[in-house]
Design a protein around this motif. Structure first.
Motif, PDB file in Angstrom:
ATOM      1  N   ILE A  87      -4.084  13.009  -5.209  1.00 18.38           N
ATOM      2  CA  ILE A  87      -3.883  11.636  -4.721  1.00 18.38           C
ATOM      3  C   ILE A  87      -4.839  11.309  -3.575  1.00 18.38           C
ATOM      4  O   ILE A  87      -5.314  10.166  -3.451  1.00 18.38           O
ATOM      5  N   THR A 109      -7.613   8.418  -3.697  1.00 19.25           N
ATOM      6  CA  THR A 109      -7.561   7.355  -2.675  1.00 19.25           C
ATOM      7  C   THR A 109      -8.934   7.162  -2.031  1.00 19.25           C
ATOM      8  O   THR A 109      -9.417   6.032  -1.863  1.00 19.25           O
ATOM      9  N   PRO A 119       2.137  14.061  -8.753  1.00 23.55           N
ATOM     10  CA  PRO A 119       3.366  14.438  -8.037  1.00 23.55           C
ATOM     11  C   PRO A 119       4.029  13.286  -7.289  1.00 23.55           C
ATOM     12  O   PRO A 119       5.171  13.389  -6.870  1.00 23.55           O
ATOM     13  N   TYR A 120       3.299  12.182  -7.097  1.00 26.23           N
ATOM     14  CA  TYR A 120       3.874  11.039  -6.376  1.00 26.23           C
ATOM     15  C   TYR A 120       4.199   9.903  -7.345  1.00 26.23           C
ATOM     16  O   TYR A 120       4.274   8.742  -6.951  1.00 26.23           O
ATOM     17  N   ASN A 126       2.215   8.898  -9.516  1.00 24.08           N
ATOM     18  CA  ASN A 126       0.956   8.232  -9.838  1.00 24.08           C
ATOM     19  C   ASN A 126       0.540   8.607 -11.267  1.00 24.08           C
ATOM     20  O   ASN A 126       0.989   9.622 -11.806  1.00 24.08           O
ATOM     21  N   ASN A 153      -0.838   9.957   6.244  1.00 19.31           N
ATOM     22  CA  ASN A 153      -0.825   9.705   4.806  1.00 19.31           C
ATOM     23  C   ASN A 153      -2.184   9.182   4.331  1.00 19.31           C
ATOM     24  O   ASN A 153      -2.862   8.445   5.050  1.00 19.31           O
ATOM     25  N   SER A 204      -3.101   6.880   2.264  1.00 16.63           N
ATOM     26  CA  SER A 204      -3.305   5.426   2.223  1.00 16.63           C
ATOM     27  C   SER A 204      -3.740   4.911   3.585  1.00 16.63           C
ATOM     28  O   SER A 204      -4.587   4.026   3.697  1.00 16.63           O
TER      29      SER A 204
END
Ligand SMILES: NC(=O)c1ccc[n+]([C@@H]2O[C@H](COP(=O)([O-])OP(=O)(O)OC[C@H]3O[C@@H](n4cnc5c(N)ncnc54)[C@H](OP(=O)(O)O)[C@@H]3O)[C@@H](O)[C@H]2O)c1
Length: 197
Positions: A12, A16, A46-47, A49, A149, A151
């Motif tokens: 992720i 990102t 895992p999130y 996504n 995080n 993001s």
């Protein structure tokens, strides 16, 4: 021609950074151990996504290559790999493809052997970035962004109020170059704290 960036890591965080850097006009290749294996992954991330191959299809200007191919073409590298595999990943990338380049490192060496929350397998008198720098002395390692995080790393305005990010590394020039990326992501100069080496 757009500057070439290697984002090492298909999770992720790598996704990102790849998306944000592409939106900023960079030419991004995302690195993995085995291209065919990574494209064959059909499980969601895992999130929650999407599977990697679906994500790549939706981001068609981002290329996928081996760690070595991605690093060879790039002038700047982002380490978005699992912390306890980062040195192995950089060895796979090839020391000849790292020499003299900037590595922006946001990996954490997380140890889940005692459950959640994890501890750090390298900390206090040592750090992952220092281990990477010792293992690859010709690479210019800058540690930053690993305390938040993903993001938020690439879009600090998602969080209201004042907040800061540190940079740390041996090379002042590399830190300046890393700071230019942070500013492009939206970090204000006044919010960037240089911790030194
Ligand atoms: N999630 C966040 O918001 C956040 C915040 C702060 C810091 N971080 C740090 O950012 C990094 C990336 O996190 P993530 O969740 O995106 O991904 P991750 O699952 O921690 O790492 C994925 C990457 O690591 C590589 N990898 C895993 N095991 C390997 C091994 N044994 N040998 C070689 N390569 C291996 C994978 O290679 P393949 O592509 O070949 O599978 C993949 O590219 C981590 O260090 C994490 O601690 C994450």
């Amino acid at each position: 021609m757009a500057q070439k960036i290697a984002v090492l890591g298909t999770g992720i965080v790598g996704q990102t950074f790849a998306e944000r850097l592409t939106a900023l006009g960079y030419s991004v290749t995302i690195g993995t151990r085995n291209v065919a294996d990574t494209l064959a992954k059909t499980a969601p991330g895992p999130y929650g996504n999407p599977p990697f191959s679906d994500w790549l299809k939706a981001n068609e200007s981002i290329s996928l290559a081996t760690f070595a191919e991605a690093a060879q073409e790039a002038s700047v590298l982002f380490n978005c790999t699992k912390g306890d595999a980062s040195i192995e990943v950089l060895a796979l990338a090839g020391v000849e493809n790292l020499s003299g380049k900037l590595l922006i490192d946001m990996a954490n060496p997380l140890d889940f052997s005692n459950g959640f929350p994890p501890s750090l397998s390298v900390c206090n008198t040592n750090s992952l970035a220092e281990e990477i720098q010792r293992a690859f002395p010709t690479l210019n390692v800058v540690k930053t962004l690993n305390t938040m995080n993903a993001s938020l790393m690439v879009n600090p305005t998602l969080l209201s109020g004042e907040h800061t990010v540190f940079v740390s590394g041996n090379s002042s020039q590399a830190k300046e170059e890393a700071i230019e990326f942070l500013k492009a992501f939206g970090w204000k100069q006044a919010s960037i704290i240089d911790l030194g080496i």
